[in-house]
Design a protein around this motif. Structure first.
Motif, PDB file in Angstrom:
ATOM      1  N   ARG A 140       0.793  -1.230   0.000  1.00  0.00           N
ATOM      2  CA  ARG A 140       0.000   0.000   0.000  1.00  0.00           C
ATOM      3  C   ARG A 140       0.826   1.282   0.000  1.00  0.00           C
ATOM      4  O   ARG A 140       0.271   2.346  -0.249  1.00  0.00           O
ATOM      5  CB  ARG A 140      -0.968   0.073   1.203  1.00  0.00           C
ATOM      6  N   SER A 189      -1.540   4.784  -6.600  1.00  0.00           N
ATOM      7  CA  SER A 189      -2.251   4.264  -7.759  1.00  0.00           C
ATOM      8  C   SER A 189      -3.565   5.025  -7.936  1.00  0.00           C
ATOM      9  O   SER A 189      -4.101   5.603  -6.984  1.00  0.00           O
ATOM     10  CB  SER A 189      -2.549   2.778  -7.566  1.00  0.00           C
ATOM     11  N   GLU A 191      -6.502   3.873  -8.214  1.00  0.00           N
ATOM     12  CA  GLU A 191      -7.567   3.329  -7.371  1.00  0.00           C
ATOM     13  C   GLU A 191      -7.423   3.775  -5.924  1.00  0.00           C
ATOM     14  O   GLU A 191      -8.418   3.911  -5.196  1.00  0.00           O
ATOM     15  CB  GLU A 191      -7.629   1.810  -7.482  1.00  0.00           C
ATOM     16  N   GLN A 192      -6.194   4.016  -5.448  1.00  0.00           N
ATOM     17  CA  GLN A 192      -6.035   4.584  -4.113  1.00  0.00           C
ATOM     18  C   GLN A 192      -6.600   5.998  -4.070  1.00  0.00           C
ATOM     19  O   GLN A 192      -7.261   6.383  -3.105  1.00  0.00           O
ATOM     20  CB  GLN A 192      -4.548   4.616  -3.727  1.00  0.00           C
ATOM     21  N   ASN A 197     -11.429  -0.197  -4.154  1.00  0.00           N
ATOM     22  CA  ASN A 197     -10.773  -1.368  -3.578  1.00  0.00           C
ATOM     23  C   ASN A 197      -9.348  -1.474  -4.106  1.00  0.00           C
ATOM     24  O   ASN A 197      -9.102  -1.331  -5.307  1.00  0.00           O
ATOM     25  CB  ASN A 197     -11.545  -2.637  -3.924  1.00  0.00           C
ATOM     26  N   VAL A 198      -8.421  -1.754  -3.193  1.00  0.00           N
ATOM     27  CA  VAL A 198      -7.011  -1.840  -3.545  1.00  0.00           C
ATOM     28  C   VAL A 198      -6.565  -3.292  -3.441  1.00  0.00           C
ATOM     29  O   VAL A 198      -6.813  -3.955  -2.437  1.00  0.00           O
ATOM     30  CB  VAL A 198      -6.172  -0.950  -2.595  1.00  0.00           C
ATOM     31  N   ASP A 199      -5.908  -3.794  -4.504  1.00  0.00           N
ATOM     32  CA  ASP A 199      -5.350  -5.144  -4.432  1.00  0.00           C
ATOM     33  C   ASP A 199      -3.877  -5.093  -4.839  1.00  0.00           C
ATOM     34  O   ASP A 199      -3.266  -4.016  -4.890  1.00  0.00           O
ATOM     35  CB  ASP A 199      -6.152  -6.124  -5.288  1.00  0.00           C
ATOM     36  N   SER A 202      -2.198  -2.517  -7.217  1.00  0.00           N
ATOM     37  CA  SER A 202      -1.839  -1.171  -6.756  1.00  0.00           C
ATOM     38  C   SER A 202      -0.351  -1.096  -6.436  1.00  0.00           C
ATOM     39  O   SER A 202       0.327  -0.100  -6.745  1.00  0.00           O
ATOM     40  CB  SER A 202      -2.661  -0.799  -5.517  1.00  0.00           C
ATOM     41  N   ASP A 203       0.183  -2.151  -5.821  1.00  0.00           N
ATOM     42  CA  ASP A 203       1.631  -2.193  -5.563  1.00  0.00           C
ATOM     43  C   ASP A 203       2.416  -2.178  -6.864  1.00  0.00           C
ATOM     44  O   ASP A 203       3.494  -1.573  -6.949  1.00  0.00           O
ATOM     45  CB  ASP A 203       1.996  -3.452  -4.765  1.00  0.00           C
TER      46      ASP A 203
END
Length: 761
Positions: A140, A189, A191-192, A197-199, A202-203
């Motif tokens: 994250r 990212s 989406e952040q 939702n972060v999966d 994102s990393d």
């Protein structure tokens, strides 16, 4: 931060390393295990928080700390312990000796890192993410400050689990008026930013931002306004990298831009796919511009371990076993000139030439056992036998040469006395043969006796006395006693410069050996400067392709490697190899040695495919010239196996290591250091193939052998015990691993209290 500097009666806080939004990081000493660690102290909660909230917070902290502590991967910072002390939540982690990527960019004045380094970092971080994502864990907050390059070249991700904890308990900063929970804006990212939702993808986006920055010198959206940065992540396509950095391979640019896709579905499926794509990159062009030298006192560039293809490379704890032998110093590379003519005159003649053919000798007083001059025919016979010993030495028949000289020493001692120059000349040759036979301890004893006798008879400044003292220093270095060697070399050099002058061949030889020894003392800058000066002097006096000049240029290459300047080191070794092929011949051992070191440089530069090809050719040439079982042939095969591993061909690497190990055991002996190196390489291969139980058995075997041969407190024996503990950790046997680490730490503490002198910096 609590006032106490002792956490839980165990962790003694020493120095503040850093301070951030969540608290402080301290360098600390674990008093129980005797090791240094990093302790992250999270900010204590203020009284405004309700007790129920604090209970929930503590439980979440424990949960996330357990997650972080469960991660066992070479690319992730190890969490040793966690808890709460006087209201302070703390994590105990391994102490990383290195620089994070932000610091590396600062060291490089915000210029991009060398291409080989960028790809190496990408590969290692991708491998670590692949592991954590398989555990269902997302970082994250991946950013340059959370990625550390350790001194041995390993790249590690920090703060797994802690970033998620910060998100859960509201520690993260927020943009004014937006209500958007933030990581670090330059690496977030889309989406952040959109609170979606972060999966794991994102990393991957954050990693793309990191790679973009270290490859070009700036993040993909480099604006001062935080909101503008976030809008860029959400709406603006990133600019291509190659217009800024044309030497970047086009396929690597495509990898980074794919990581920066706005839609997670358009990014690589997972980090494992990313590892595969990096492994498939073509070799780096050989004409990549040389890397920039970092400011003094900074960590050397990472090129010492970078590579461009294949799955994750050897772990840092195994890397010292993959580089093969280094420059061995010159010493007297050939036996001294035949002194037979010096041995036939009267032993009391005051101006007879010394055994080394240099300068007059003093009149030698008659000693007990030599009341009358010995028969001339016996003196002549012993001179002939001495010459025969030198002839055997020139043929590399060192065992026979040593036996001949030992018999001559006994006879000369009986009829001439122990301090007669001729007796000491044969004792010198005995010592030299012992050194060449791999018996430096015995050689040291004989060289010391020779030096003491020559000082009594000839004086402390006689060339033969200095020669014996210089060889004493050489074998001290072979025994790892580099500080004592340094003292002797320095004293001999001062006399040589004063008596013979700075450009005398023996003065230059002494300076060469001193440069070599400085490198072994961990003083590579001084080593490089001295070796470079000696090479320049020898070039001026002897010519650029004289064998002595090439020996020192070879040492310059080694010093460059110690400094992490692998591109320059490679050019130096290649030039030395070409010159030696012209001067000495392509099949000479010295030519082979330079080619071998060039292979090491290629591996360090990430050009493992080229290194593999070089070692295949070298193995063939050495087998043809020296034989399949020659130690140097086996060393080249060892390098071949190492590069097979670097290319991810671990089954082949393991087979090669086993074959080399079997031959070394037969030829050199089961407990020979080279054999133990190969046995350890077998364990490394087993570990990479996931066969940790088999690896543990081999690591234990190596540890026991080193304890038996070297002693329980020898650094190599302790390193093997550490390997064993690491293997136990991989098998989930943490209690045994901790106990073994504790034992190793106790032995190291004991060694530290024995009054060993530390060489000056």
């Amino acid at each position: 931060m609590a006032d106490t500097r002792l956490i839980q009666g165990r962790y003694q806080l020493l120095d503040l390393i850093g301070r951030g939004g969540m608290g402080e990081v301290w360098r600390a000493r674990d008093e129980s295990l005797g090791r240094h660690v990093a302790v992250k102290c999270l900010k204590p909660m203020g009284r405004q928080h309700e007790q129920s909230y604090l209970r929930v917070l503590r439980e979440r902290f424990r949960r996330e700390a357990r997650v972080a502590a469960s991660l066992q991967h070479r690319g992730i910072t190890v969490v040793h312990d966690f808890g709460e002390s006087e209201g302070v939540l703390y994590l105990v982690m391994e102490l990383l000796e290195g620089r994070n990527l932000s610091q590396l960019l600062e060291d490089n004045r915000q210029h991009p890192l060398p291409v080989a380094e960028v790809i190496e970092i990408a590969e290692q971080v991708a491998a670590a993410l692949a592991y954590t994502h398989r555990q269902g864990i997302v970082h994250r907050d991946l950013k340059p400050a959370n990625i550390v390059r350790v001194a041995d070249g390993t790249v590690k991700i920090c703060d797994f689990g802690i970033a998620r904890l910060a998100h859960d308990i509201g520690f993260s900063a927020r943009l004014t008026g937006t209500g958007i929970a933030m990581g670090t804006p330059h690496y977030m990212s889309p989406e952040q930013i959109g609170a979606q939702n972060v999966d794991h993808r994102s990393d991957l986006y954050s990693l793309g931002c990191v790679l973009y920055e270290i490859a070009t010198g700036a993040p993909p959206f480099d604006m001062d306004d935080a909101w503008a940065v976030l809008v860029g992540h959400r709406d603006t396509p990133p600019r291509p990298l190659r217009p800024v950095r044309p030497e970047l391979p086009e396929p690597f640019e495509r990898v980074v831009l794919d990581l920066l896709a706005k839609d997670p579905e358009d990014r690589p499926e997972d980090a494992a796919e990313l590892v595969r794509r990096i492994a498939a990159l073509p070799p780096l062009r050989a004409d990549e511009p040389p890397r920039r030298t970092p400011p003094e006192g900074r960590l050397p560039p990472m090129g010492a371990s970078a590579r461009l293809s294949g799955p994750p490379r050897l772990p840092g704890w195994a890397r010292d076993m993959t580089t093969g032998s280094k420059a061995a110093g010159t010493g007297p590379l050939q036996p001294p000139p035949d002194p037979a003519a010096a041995l036939t005159g009267s032993w009391t003649e005051p101006w007879a030439v010394g055994p080394g053919g240099a300068g007059p000798r003093r009149t030698v007083p008659r000693t007990a056992g030599a009341e009358r001059p010995p028969p001339p025919e016996l003196v002549a016979e012993l001179a002939g036998r001495h010459s025969e010993g030198l002839r055997l030495a020139r043929l590399d028949r060192w065992a026979e040469a040593g036996e001949v000289q030992r018999a001559v020493v006994a006879e000369r001692e009986r009829i001439l006395g122990p301090d007669h120059p001729d007796t000491l000349a044969s004792r010198y040759e005995v010592a030299f043969a012992l050194a060449r036979l791999g018996r430096p301890g015995d050689a040291l004893r004989e060289f010391a006796r020779t030096a003491a006798g020559r000082e009594r008879v000839m004086g402390p400044e006689h060339p033969d006395t200095l020669a014996a003292r210089q060889e004493t220093a050489y074998v001290l270095g072979r025994l790892g006693r580099h500080f004592e060697a340094h003292q002797v070399y320095t004293a001999v050099l001062a006399v040589r410069e004063r008596v013979m002058g700075p450009d005398h061949p023996e003065t230059l030889r002494c300076r060469h050996n001193l440069a070599f020894n400085l490198g072994r003392l961990g003083r590579p800058e001084e080593s490089y400067d001295m070796a470079r000066d000696v090479a320049a002097a020898r070039t001026r006096l002897l010519g650029p392709e004289h064998p002595d000049t090439l020996v020192t240029r070879y040492e310059v290459g080694y010093a460059l490697g110690q400094l992490g300047r692998w591109t320059e080191a490679l050019r130096t070794y290649q030039a030395v190899a070409a010159a030696r092929a012209r001067v000495l011949g392509p099949d000479e051992p010295d030519t082979f040695a330079a080619r071998y070191e060039a292979g090491i440089c290629l591996g360090r530069l990430g050009r493992s495919a080229e290194a593999l090809e070089l070692y295949r050719e070298l193995v063939g040439d050495r087998t043809r010239v020296q034989g399949a079982a020659h130690p140097d042939t086996l060393r080249a095969r060892h390098g071949l196996g190492v590069n097979l591993g670097r290319l991810g061909r671990w089954e082949e690497a393991l087979a090669e290591a086993r074959d080399v190990c079997a031959i070394r055991a037969r030829v050199l002996g089961a407990d020979h250091p080279d054999t133990l190196v190969s046995r350890r390489e077998v364990a490394v291969g087993l570990g990479w193939l996931g066969r940790w139980t088999d690896a543990l058995a081999v690591y234990r075997d190596v540890a026991q052998a080193r304890q038996r041969v070297l002693g329980a407190d020898h650094p190599d024996a302790l390193a093997s015990r550490h390997d064993e503990a690491h293997c136990l950790e991989q098998l989930g046997r943490s209690a045994e691993a901790v106990e073994l680490y504790r034992q190793v730490a106790a032995v190291r503490r004991t060694r530290g209290t024995r009054g060993h002198r530390i060489p000056p910096n």
